[in-house]
Design a protein around this motif. Structure first.
Motif, PDB file in Angstrom:
ATOM      1  N   ASP A 264       0.834  -1.207   0.000  1.00  0.00           N
ATOM      2  CA  ASP A 264       0.000   0.000   0.000  1.00  0.00           C
ATOM      3  C   ASP A 264       0.867   1.256   0.000  1.00  0.00           C
ATOM      4  OD1 ASP A 264       0.989   0.232   2.553  1.00  0.00           O
ATOM      5  OD2 ASP A 264      -0.887  -0.288   3.564  1.00  0.00           O
ATOM      6  N   SER A 265       0.223   2.426   0.101  1.00  0.00           N
ATOM      7  CA  SER A 265       0.928   3.708  -0.011  1.00  0.00           C
ATOM      8  C   SER A 265       1.606   4.141   1.282  1.00  0.00           C
ATOM      9  CB  SER A 265      -0.047   4.800  -0.458  1.00  0.00           C
ATOM     10  OG  SER A 265      -1.101   4.938   0.492  1.00  0.00           O
ATOM     11  N   THR A 266       1.515   3.336   2.350  1.00  0.00           N
ATOM     12  CA  THR A 266       2.131   3.707   3.635  1.00  0.00           C
ATOM     13  C   THR A 266       3.495   3.054   3.849  1.00  0.00           C
ATOM     14  OG1 THR A 266       1.137   1.868   4.879  1.00  0.00           O
ATOM     15  CG2 THR A 266      -0.180   3.882   4.644  1.00  0.00           C
TER      16      THR A 266
ATOM     17  N   ASN B 244       5.756   3.661  -4.098  1.00  0.00           N
ATOM     18  CA  ASN B 244       5.616   4.898  -3.331  1.00  0.00           C
ATOM     19  C   ASN B 244       6.671   5.944  -3.674  1.00  0.00           C
ATOM     20  OD1 ASN B 244       3.338   4.023  -1.963  1.00  0.00           O
ATOM     21  ND2 ASN B 244       4.535   3.015  -0.368  1.00  0.00           N
TER      22      ASN B 244
ATOM     23  N   SER C 128       5.463   9.224  -1.614  1.00  0.00           N
ATOM     24  CA  SER C 128       4.061   9.126  -1.246  1.00  0.00           C
ATOM     25  C   SER C 128       3.747   9.954   0.000  1.00  0.00           C
ATOM     26  CB  SER C 128       3.679   7.663  -0.993  1.00  0.00           C
ATOM     27  OG  SER C 128       2.419   7.577  -0.367  1.00  0.00           O
ATOM     28  N   LYS C 129       2.644  10.705  -0.049  1.00  0.00           N
ATOM     29  CA  LYS C 129       2.223  11.529   1.085  1.00  0.00           C
ATOM     30  C   LYS C 129       1.632  10.691   2.218  1.00  0.00           C
ATOM     31  CE  LYS C 129      -2.316  12.486  -0.980  1.00  0.00           C
ATOM     32  NZ  LYS C 129      -3.074  11.622  -0.049  1.00  0.00           N
ATOM     33  N   ASP C 130       1.448   9.385   1.975  1.00  0.00           N
ATOM     34  CA  ASP C 130       0.847   8.507   2.986  1.00  0.00           C
ATOM     35  C   ASP C 130       1.875   7.685   3.752  1.00  0.00           C
ATOM     36  OD1 ASP C 130      -1.723   9.312   2.133  1.00  0.00           O
ATOM     37  OD2 ASP C 130      -1.660   7.838   0.503  1.00  0.00           O
TER      38      ASP C 130
ATOM     39  N   LYS D 122       4.421   6.068   6.288  1.00  0.00           N
ATOM     40  CA  LYS D 122       4.403   6.060   7.753  1.00  0.00           C
ATOM     41  C   LYS D 122       5.734   5.561   8.307  1.00  0.00           C
ATOM     42  CE  LYS D 122      -0.593   5.406   8.487  1.00  0.00           C
ATOM     43  NZ  LYS D 122      -0.817   6.661   9.229  1.00  0.00           N
TER      44      LYS D 122
ATOM     45  N   ASN E 184       2.712   9.859  10.351  1.00  0.00           N
ATOM     46  CA  ASN E 184       2.539  10.189   8.940  1.00  0.00           C
ATOM     47  C   ASN E 184       3.661  11.121   8.492  1.00  0.00           C
ATOM     48  OD1 ASN E 184       0.066   8.777   8.515  1.00  0.00           O
ATOM     49  ND2 ASN E 184      -1.023  10.427   9.560  1.00  0.00           N
TER      50      ASN E 184
ATOM     51  N   THR F 191       5.621  14.148   6.788  1.00  0.00           N
ATOM     52  CA  THR F 191       5.325  15.565   6.574  1.00  0.00           C
ATOM     53  C   THR F 191       6.498  16.201   5.828  1.00  0.00           C
ATOM     54  OG1 THR F 191       6.329  16.188   8.700  1.00  0.00           O
ATOM     55  CG2 THR F 191       3.961  15.714   8.698  1.00  0.00           C
TER      56      THR F 191
END
Length: 292
Positions: free
Chosen positions: A88-90, A97, A142-144, A146, A152, A154
């Motif tokens: 996934d995008s995290t 990503n 990716s902005k997602d 972690k 998250n 930044t």
């Protein structure tokens, strides 16, 4: 009998000294590691650069590609990251990503963690993908994403390589305030360990003074090498036909003038601290040598 007693005492003292040194070194390494492994309140990119080999020199182009197997993008985060095995995008280890130069990473790419540094990752690209150039690449993240602790990401996520942002605005203010409080203890520590290459603390006012001083000096380019833990090797090239008429230093450490393979004079030295490129550019001080 007296000689035996003296010998035993000497041996005990030596063992205690070695043990104390090892403890202090271990404590220092743990302290440095912990500061990067999740204690930061913000999860962001601290530095990123592309390289056609693994010499870890941040420069526009390598004179020689020493690694015929792959090209690389090295990324340093402020917090530890881990592979969740999710696509996934995290997940920081999912190649989907990242985009390089506006394109998805090729299928044969992979993201791996740097050994002993869980806040650093390396994107491994097919050999030749960077087309022989380390600079003028862009990286999108990716902005997602972690961190290992679930923070998250930044900050800047569309990066022009090489990129480095060693501090955010909050930590900069804190550092300036704390520098004055710790300067005496740092100087004491530097003198006690006998290292002439120990970096001295620099206040925001001193940084401003360095920038103003350099306005009247030759323009310069900086390359840094980060292959040794807790150390930065710095190389500075001055845009002048007479570099020998200048002195270059960083945080109290003088760079030595040398002749490189191209026959040009450059300034080189190592500093006992891990610096990012933006920090080095702010701290480099150029001075005119008094001519007799």
């Amino acid at each position: 009998m007296k000689k035996k007693v003296i010998l035993i005492v000497v041996l005990v003292v030596c063992v205690l000294c070695i043990g104390l040194f090892a403890f202090n070194k271990s404590k220092q390494q743990k302290s440095t590691t912990s500061s990067m492994n999740g204690t930061n309140s913000q999860f962001r990119v601290k530095a990123a650069f592309a390289d056609i080999d693994t010499d870890m020199i941040i420069q526009d182009a390598d004179l020689k590609d020493d690694d015929p197997n792959a090209d690389y993008v090295f990324i340093t985060f402020t917090n530890a990251v881990s592979d969740t095995k999710k696509s996934d995008s995290t997940n920081p280890f999912n190649i989907k990503n990242y985009k390089l130069d506006g394109k998805n990473l090729p299928d044969k790419s992979k993201v791996v963690q740097e050994k002993d540094y869980n806040y650093k990752v390396t994107i491994v690209l097919p050999n030749g993908y960077l087309k022989g150039a380390n600079s003028n690449h862009s990286l999108e993240i990716s902005k997602d994403l972690k961190s290992k602790n679930g923070l998250n990401i930044t900050g800047d996520l569309s990066l022009k390589l090489p990129y480095s942002k060693s501090e955010d605005s909050t930590s900069t203010k804190t550092e300036s305030k704390n520098t004055k409080d710790t300067s005496n203890s740092t100087k004491s520590s530097n003198s006690s360990n006998g290292s002439s290459n120990s970096a001295k603390p620099v206040t925001s006012e001193e940084k401003a003074a360095i920038a103003k001083n350099n306005e009247n000096m030759p323009k310069y380019t900086v390359e840094i090498m980060k292959t040794i833990p807790m150390t930065t090797i710095i190389l500075v090239k001055l845009d002048t036909p007479t570099p020998e008429n200048y002195k270059v230093s960083i945080t109290g450490v003088n760079l030595q003038i040398k002749t490189n393979k191209e026959g040009k004079k450059v300034f080189v030295n190592s500093v006992d601290k891990e610096y990012e490129l933006d920090e080095v550019k702010q701290l480099i001080k150029i001075e005119k040598v008094n001519q007799k």
